[in-house]
Design a protein around this motif. Structure first.
Motif, mmCIF file in Angstrom:
data_model
loop_
_atom_site.group_PDB
_atom_site.id
_atom_site.type_symbol
_atom_site.label_atom_id
_atom_site.label_comp_id
_atom_site.label_asym_id
_atom_site.label_seq_id
_atom_site.Cartn_x
_atom_site.Cartn_y
_atom_site.Cartn_z
ATOM 1 N N UNK A 1 -7.922 -7.764 2.413
ATOM 2 C CA UNK A 1 -7.693 -8.472 1.168
ATOM 3 C C UNK A 1 -7.655 -7.506 -0.022
ATOM 4 N N UNK A 2 -8.614 -6.570 -0.055
ATOM 5 C CA UNK A 2 -8.660 -5.631 -1.179
ATOM 6 C C UNK A 2 -7.437 -4.711 -1.181
ATOM 7 N N UNK A 3 -6.934 -4.371 0.006
ATOM 8 C CA UNK A 3 -5.744 -3.530 0.067
ATOM 9 C C UNK A 3 -4.541 -4.270 -0.505
ATOM 10 N N UNK A 4 -4.406 -5.533 -0.180
ATOM 11 C CA UNK A 4 -3.287 -6.321 -0.697
ATOM 12 C C UNK A 4 -3.372 -6.432 -2.217
ATOM 13 N N UNK A 5 -4.552 -6.710 -2.737
ATOM 14 C CA UNK A 5 -4.735 -6.805 -4.189
ATOM 15 C C UNK A 5 -4.459 -5.461 -4.856
ATOM 16 N N UNK A 7 -2.536 -3.077 -3.728
ATOM 17 C CA UNK A 7 -1.094 -2.794 -3.649
ATOM 18 C C UNK A 7 -0.329 -3.556 -4.716
ATOM 19 N N UNK A 8 -0.682 -4.819 -4.898
ATOM 20 C CA UNK A 8 -0.032 -5.617 -5.930
ATOM 21 C C UNK A 8 -0.319 -5.037 -7.314
ATOM 22 N N UNK A 9 -1.573 -4.683 -7.568
ATOM 23 C CA UNK A 9 -1.942 -4.092 -8.862
ATOM 24 C C UNK A 9 -1.233 -2.756 -9.070
ATOM 25 N N UNK A 10 -1.105 -1.961 -8.008
ATOM 26 C CA UNK A 10 -0.420 -0.667 -8.111
ATOM 27 C C UNK A 10 1.046 -0.868 -8.478
ATOM 28 N N UNK A 11 1.710 -1.814 -7.847
ATOM 29 C CA UNK A 11 3.112 -2.084 -8.155
ATOM 30 C C UNK A 11 3.256 -2.557 -9.596
ATOM 31 N N UNK A 12 2.399 -3.473 -10.026
ATOM 32 C CA UNK A 12 2.465 -3.973 -11.394
ATOM 33 C C UNK A 12 2.184 -2.866 -12.407
ATOM 34 N N UNK A 13 1.186 -2.029 -12.116
ATOM 35 C CA UNK A 13 0.826 -0.933 -13.008
ATOM 36 C C UNK A 13 1.969 0.081 -13.096
ATOM 37 N N UNK A 14 2.558 0.402 -11.941
ATOM 38 C CA UNK A 14 3.670 1.358 -11.918
ATOM 39 C C UNK A 14 4.877 0.800 -12.669
ATOM 40 N N UNK A 47 -3.366 5.093 -11.705
ATOM 41 C CA UNK A 47 -2.526 5.288 -10.524
ATOM 42 C C UNK A 47 -3.321 5.865 -9.361
ATOM 43 N N UNK A 48 -4.232 6.786 -9.629
ATOM 44 C CA UNK A 48 -5.055 7.359 -8.549
ATOM 45 C C UNK A 48 -5.978 6.297 -7.966
ATOM 46 N N UNK A 53 -6.899 2.547 -3.409
ATOM 47 C CA UNK A 53 -7.179 1.215 -2.882
ATOM 48 C C UNK A 53 -6.025 0.664 -2.062
ATOM 49 N N UNK A 54 -4.803 0.986 -2.471
ATOM 50 C CA UNK A 54 -3.624 0.477 -1.777
ATOM 51 C C UNK A 54 -3.346 1.210 -0.476
ATOM 52 N N UNK A 55 -3.708 2.472 -0.404
ATOM 53 C CA UNK A 55 -3.441 3.296 0.788
ATOM 54 C C UNK A 55 -4.718 4.027 1.192
ATOM 55 N N UNK A 56 -5.696 3.314 1.767
ATOM 56 C CA UNK A 56 -6.989 3.934 2.056
ATOM 57 C C UNK A 56 -6.945 5.044 3.112
#
Length: 126
Positions: A1-5, A7-14, A47-48, A53-56
């Motif tokens: 669940x945390x990875x999905x969140x 990843x979504x946050x990383x895409x939005x932030x990027x 981003x770091x 979190x997105x790619x543990x």
């Protein structure tokens, strides 16, 4: 669940970072809260942390290096006047500092989670 969140946050932030990069009237110095260098540092930090979190399974050093490379590439493109904005050496330093602080924060959090797991024998809460 945390990875999905993450990843979504990383895409939005990027996407936000890219939108501000290509915004023709973007001028961070007009912001009352943050100067351009602070903005660079916060973006690199975010981003770091989000990348970790997105790619543990990816090394924190690889994530940090990629973020620094991206930040420095943006400054290089600004220097070559390929994209809008103005080259500033302080932005390069801010990218490095933000990425290193992000790597430190992730490493510290992982160490604390491992310590908690060792003390309780349970999986760390995410």
């Amino acid at each position: 669940m945390i990875q999905t969140a993450s990843r979504l946050a990383l895409v939005m932030f990027a996407l936000w970072a890219m939108a501000s990069l290509f915004e023709p009237n973007h001028d961070a110095s007009r912001l009352a809260i943050a100067a351009d260098a602070l903005e660079h540092g916060l973006i690199a930090f975010g981003l770091v942390v989000l990348g970790a979190g997105a790619a543990p399974r990816v090394s924190i050093l690889a994530i940090t290096g990629a973020v620094v490379f991206i930040g420095w590439t943006v400054e290089g493109l600004q220097y070559a006047q390929v994209i809008g904005g103005q080259f500033q050496a302080t932005d390069i330093v801010a990218d490095l500092i933000g990425a290193v602080l992000g790597a430190f924060a992730v490493s510290f959090g992982e160490a604390r989670a491992a310590e908690a797991q060792a003390n309780t024998g349970a999986a760390p809460e995410l």
